[in-house]
Design an enzyme around this catalytic site. Structure first.
Site, PDB file in Angstrom:
ATOM      1  N   HIS A  56       0.839  -1.199   0.000  1.00  0.00           N
ATOM      2  CA  HIS A  56       0.000   0.000   0.000  1.00  0.00           C
ATOM      3  C   HIS A  56       0.878   1.256   0.000  1.00  0.00           C
ATOM      4  CE1 HIS A  56       0.618  -0.752   4.390  1.00  0.00           C
ATOM      5  NE2 HIS A  56       0.934   0.529   4.329  1.00  0.00           N
TER       6      HIS A  56
HETATM    7  P1  TYD Z   1      -1.484  -2.762   7.504  1.00  0.00           P
HETATM    8  O1  TYD Z   1      -1.063  -1.368   7.803  1.00  0.00           O
HETATM    9  O2  TYD Z   1      -2.095  -3.046   6.158  1.00  0.00           O
HETATM   10  O3  TYD Z   1      -0.283  -3.767   7.734  1.00  0.00           O
HETATM   11  P2  TYD Z   1       1.125  -3.940   7.000  1.00  0.00           P
HETATM   12  O4  TYD Z   1       1.396  -2.710   6.194  1.00  0.00           O
HETATM   13  O5  TYD Z   1       2.070  -4.121   8.121  1.00  0.00           O
HETATM   14  O6  TYD Z   1       1.036  -5.154   6.161  1.00  0.00           O
HETATM   15  O7  TYD Z   1      -2.494  -3.207   8.637  1.00  0.00           O
HETATM   16  C1  TYD Z   1      -2.952  -4.544   8.753  1.00  0.00           C
HETATM   17  C2  TYD Z   1      -4.297  -4.510   9.458  1.00  0.00           C
HETATM   18  O8  TYD Z   1      -4.158  -3.975  10.763  1.00  0.00           O
HETATM   19  C3  TYD Z   1      -5.336  -3.652   8.741  1.00  0.00           C
HETATM   20  O9  TYD Z   1      -6.586  -4.325   8.818  1.00  0.00           O
HETATM   21  C4  TYD Z   1      -5.393  -2.396   9.541  1.00  0.00           C
HETATM   22  C5  TYD Z   1      -4.985  -2.836  10.935  1.00  0.00           C
HETATM   23  N1  TYD Z   1      -4.244  -1.795  11.666  1.00  0.00           N
HETATM   24  C6  TYD Z   1      -4.863  -1.063  12.667  1.00  0.00           C
HETATM   25  O10 TYD Z   1      -6.054  -1.281  12.979  1.00  0.00           O
HETATM   26  N2  TYD Z   1      -4.149  -0.094  13.328  1.00  0.00           N
HETATM   27  C7  TYD Z   1      -2.867   0.167  13.020  1.00  0.00           C
HETATM   28  O11 TYD Z   1      -2.230   1.073  13.648  1.00  0.00           O
HETATM   29  C8  TYD Z   1      -2.235  -0.581  11.975  1.00  0.00           C
HETATM   30  C9  TYD Z   1      -0.808  -0.328  11.590  1.00  0.00           C
HETATM   31  C10 TYD Z   1      -2.956  -1.554  11.330  1.00  0.00           C
END
Ligand code: TYD
Length: 142
Positions: A56
């Site tokens: 992302h």
């Molecule tokens: P995401 O930021 O997509 O993870 P990564 O980039 O590490 O792969 O987040 C994964 C899931 O966790 C998504 O459903 C959103 C949730 N999330 C939160 O609720 N709060 C947060 O602070 C973060 C970082 C993620």
């Protein structure tokens, strides 16, 4: 507003740890060692072998990524150019600016990926579809 930061705006910040015979300390203070105020800290741990994170970009959020333990690769893309940084030093932080796509891959066993973010969690700040990202960057998807 479309951010037009490029991958060349995303760089490794090397901290100056305090070394001691009983161990080292790496320190980050807002606006002293980094160019933004940290509003949120989270970390990835117990990442299974072969897992890929990220996938992302963020509209308004910038962040620092630190391999506080182990190693992983951070691949970034501004829609035109790409680069990969392997993070393995706990005294280095990779600064990813707004509007940059990132994938985090090749986690070593037991690695911990610490993230210092400039904003609180806000799902609407994410761009999770690569074609949407290219459009956001003003790149025509054919
Ligand atoms: P995401 O930021 O997509 O993870 P990564 O980039 O590490 O792969 O987040 C994964 C899931 O966790 C998504 O459903 C959103 C949730 N999330 C939160 O609720 N709060 C947060 O602070 C973060 C970082 C993620």
């Amino acid at each position: 507003m479309n951010h037009k930061y490029k991958i060349s705006d995303c760089n490794i910040i090397t901290l100056s740890p305090i070394h001691n015979r009983s161990g080292n300390i790496a320190i980050i203070e807002n606006r002293i060692h980094i160019p933004f105020d940290v509003k949120r800290v989270y970390w990835l741990y117990d990442v299974p072998a072969g897992a890929e994170r990220g996938g992302h970009a963020h509209r308004q959020l910038e962040q620092l990524i630190v391999a506080v333990s182990g190693s992983f690769d951070v691949r970034i893309c501004d829609g035109r150019d790409k680069k990969t940084e392997t993070l393995r030093q706990p005294f280095q932080a990779f600064h990813i600016k707004q509007g940059i796509w990132r994938d985090i891959v090749n986690f070593s066993s037991g690695s911990v990926c610490l993230v210092l973010a400039s904003e609180k969690y806000f799902e609407a700040d994410y761009i999770r579809d690569y074609d949407d990202f290219l459009e956001y960057r003003g790149i025509t998807v054919r």
